[in-house]
Design a protein around this motif. Sequence first.
Motif, mmCIF file in Angstrom:
data_model
loop_
_atom_site.group_PDB
_atom_site.id
_atom_site.type_symbol
_atom_site.label_atom_id
_atom_site.label_comp_id
_atom_site.label_asym_id
_atom_site.label_seq_id
_atom_site.Cartn_x
_atom_site.Cartn_y
_atom_site.Cartn_z
ATOM 1 N N LEU A 263 0.853 7.113 -6.430
ATOM 2 C CA LEU A 263 -0.288 8.001 -6.691
ATOM 3 C C LEU A 263 0.108 9.464 -6.520
ATOM 4 O O LEU A 263 -0.218 10.314 -7.363
ATOM 5 C CB LEU A 263 -1.450 7.666 -5.745
ATOM 6 C CG LEU A 263 -2.302 6.461 -6.102
ATOM 7 C CD1 LEU A 263 -3.121 6.016 -4.895
ATOM 8 C CD2 LEU A 263 -3.222 6.766 -7.285
ATOM 9 N N ARG A 264 0.824 9.739 -5.448
ATOM 10 C CA ARG A 264 1.168 11.120 -5.114
ATOM 11 C C ARG A 264 2.289 11.669 -5.994
ATOM 12 O O ARG A 264 2.152 12.722 -6.600
ATOM 13 C CB ARG A 264 1.560 11.183 -3.631
ATOM 14 C CG ARG A 264 1.918 12.567 -3.124
ATOM 15 C CD ARG A 264 1.999 12.592 -1.590
ATOM 16 N NE ARG A 264 2.534 11.371 -1.011
ATOM 17 C CZ ARG A 264 3.839 11.132 -0.842
ATOM 18 N NH1 ARG A 264 4.734 12.025 -1.223
ATOM 19 N NH2 ARG A 264 4.246 10.017 -0.267
ATOM 20 N N ALA B 119 1.992 1.943 -3.468
ATOM 21 C CA ALA B 119 0.869 2.477 -4.242
ATOM 22 C C ALA B 119 0.604 3.938 -3.895
ATOM 23 O O ALA B 119 0.387 4.776 -4.784
ATOM 24 C CB ALA B 119 -0.378 1.634 -3.986
ATOM 25 N N GLU B 120 0.636 4.249 -2.601
ATOM 26 C CA GLU B 120 0.348 5.615 -2.149
ATOM 27 C C GLU B 120 1.418 6.590 -2.644
ATOM 28 O O GLU B 120 1.104 7.695 -3.107
ATOM 29 C CB GLU B 120 0.266 5.631 -0.610
ATOM 30 C CG GLU B 120 -0.267 6.924 -0.023
ATOM 31 C CD GLU B 120 0.826 7.970 0.153
ATOM 32 O OE1 GLU B 120 0.508 9.172 0.004
ATOM 33 O OE2 GLU B 120 1.979 7.598 0.427
ATOM 34 N N TRP C 252 -4.208 -2.007 -9.317
ATOM 35 C CA TRP C 252 -3.554 -2.970 -8.409
ATOM 36 C C TRP C 252 -3.831 -4.335 -9.024
ATOM 37 O O TRP C 252 -4.870 -4.936 -8.802
ATOM 38 C CB TRP C 252 -4.172 -2.813 -7.030
ATOM 39 C CG TRP C 252 -3.650 -3.657 -5.916
ATOM 40 C CD1 TRP C 252 -3.781 -5.005 -5.783
ATOM 41 C CD2 TRP C 252 -2.966 -3.195 -4.734
ATOM 42 N NE1 TRP C 252 -3.218 -5.422 -4.592
ATOM 43 C CE2 TRP C 252 -2.714 -4.334 -3.929
ATOM 44 C CE3 TRP C 252 -2.551 -1.947 -4.276
ATOM 45 C CZ2 TRP C 252 -2.075 -4.250 -2.697
ATOM 46 C CZ3 TRP C 252 -1.904 -1.865 -3.053
ATOM 47 C CH2 TRP C 252 -1.672 -3.007 -2.277
ATOM 48 N N ARG D 255 -9.081 5.763 -5.929
ATOM 49 C CA ARG D 255 -8.334 5.789 -7.192
ATOM 50 C C ARG D 255 -7.642 4.458 -7.469
ATOM 51 O O ARG D 255 -7.218 4.193 -8.601
ATOM 52 C CB ARG D 255 -7.300 6.920 -7.165
ATOM 53 C CG ARG D 255 -7.893 8.313 -7.152
ATOM 54 C CD ARG D 255 -6.804 9.367 -6.974
ATOM 55 N NE ARG D 255 -6.166 9.247 -5.657
ATOM 56 C CZ ARG D 255 -5.094 9.933 -5.280
ATOM 57 N NH1 ARG D 255 -4.516 10.791 -6.128
ATOM 58 N NH2 ARG D 255 -4.594 9.784 -4.065
ATOM 59 N N VAL D 256 -7.522 3.615 -6.436
ATOM 60 C CA VAL D 256 -6.905 2.299 -6.606
ATOM 61 C C VAL D 256 -7.970 1.308 -7.064
ATOM 62 O O VAL D 256 -8.997 1.132 -6.411
ATOM 63 C CB VAL D 256 -6.255 1.808 -5.297
ATOM 64 C CG1 VAL D 256 -5.718 0.395 -5.463
ATOM 65 C CG2 VAL D 256 -5.139 2.751 -4.872
ATOM 66 N N THR E 190 -6.664 -1.192 0.613
ATOM 67 C CA THR E 190 -6.496 -0.070 -0.321
ATOM 68 C C THR E 190 -7.672 0.889 -0.176
ATOM 69 O O THR E 190 -8.661 0.775 -0.898
ATOM 70 C CB THR E 190 -6.391 -0.570 -1.772
ATOM 71 O OG1 THR E 190 -7.520 -1.414 -2.070
ATOM 72 C CG2 THR E 190 -5.121 -1.376 -1.986
ATOM 73 N N ASP F 243 -7.982 4.087 -0.891
ATOM 74 C CA ASP F 243 -8.122 5.181 -1.863
ATOM 75 C C ASP F 243 -8.973 4.724 -3.053
ATOM 76 O O ASP F 243 -8.649 3.723 -3.696
ATOM 77 C CB ASP F 243 -6.734 5.612 -2.345
ATOM 78 C CG ASP F 243 -6.748 6.943 -3.076
ATOM 79 O OD1 ASP F 243 -7.592 7.118 -3.968
ATOM 80 O OD2 ASP F 243 -5.907 7.802 -2.760
ATOM 81 N N TRP G 179 0.838 -1.202 0.000
ATOM 82 C CA TRP G 179 0.000 0.000 0.000
ATOM 83 C C TRP G 179 0.874 1.254 0.000
ATOM 84 O O TRP G 179 0.563 2.234 -0.673
ATOM 85 C CB TRP G 179 -0.965 0.002 1.189
ATOM 86 C CG TRP G 179 -1.585 1.357 1.396
ATOM 87 C CD1 TRP G 179 -1.465 2.165 2.479
ATOM 88 C CD2 TRP G 179 -2.390 2.078 0.458
ATOM 89 N NE1 TRP G 179 -2.134 3.344 2.278
ATOM 90 C CE2 TRP G 179 -2.712 3.315 1.043
ATOM 91 C CE3 TRP G 179 -2.850 1.808 -0.828
ATOM 92 C CZ2 TRP G 179 -3.482 4.275 0.385
ATOM 93 C CZ3 TRP G 179 -3.618 2.766 -1.485
ATOM 94 C CH2 TRP G 179 -3.928 3.978 -0.870
ATOM 95 N N LEU G 180 2.001 1.213 0.722
ATOM 96 C CA LEU G 180 2.894 2.364 0.760
ATOM 97 C C LEU G 180 3.455 2.669 -0.634
ATOM 98 O O LEU G 180 3.507 3.825 -1.055
ATOM 99 C CB LEU G 180 4.035 2.112 1.745
ATOM 100 C CG LEU G 180 5.011 3.267 1.974
ATOM 101 C CD1 LEU G 180 4.289 4.500 2.519
ATOM 102 C CD2 LEU G 180 6.119 2.835 2.934
#
Length: 197
Positions: free
Chosen positions: A32-33, A28-29, A42, A74-75, A70, A72, A25-26
């Motif tokens: 995204l940013r 992915a985060e 995912w 957006r995932v 997850t 968010d 998840w980290l």
Amino acid sequence: MPHVKQGMRVGLFGGSFNPPHGGHWLVAEIALRRLRLNQLWWMVTPGNPLKDHGKLLPLAERIALSEAITPDPRVKVTAFEATHGLRYTAETLAVIKQRNAGIHFVWVMGADNLAGFHHWQDWQAIARTFPIAVIDRPGSTLSYLSSKMAKTFAHARVDEDDAGRLALMEAPAWTFIHGPRSLLSSTELRSHWPGKS
């Protein structure tokens, strides 16, 4: 495949996620940013051809566990590779590119995959299909410098400060993104499963 609109920036984050954890998840985060993504797919794979499938959780379970961690919207957790009978990343990316004209994709992977990336089927084709964002993982910061992928595509490396524009660049293009790192690993988590000898 998840629904997308023309012009979107979409990260592609594939793995067996066996099991998924906070480290995934980290990654992915951060993607995204730092990549300024509209979505991140995912992609839960049927199974990595380079890994032992002896302790592979059922696909449906890995999907459910992934959705649970997850938060968010957006995932988009998806397993379309199993539906389409795709086994290798190179063929998956070729299908995605063919069916999604006008979308700006970036392949997202943890730095722990860099050392063995040249063992992936058609790894150079992967690097030439979409830009790649490599997200820092514990113990991998220095090893990426000596990886065959990093050396082969050294000319295509993009400064980390330009990561927000990576999705709009022509492949090959890749960057290494530093940031907070999680010590969690699926291998370590599996070692505590019942029945592990």
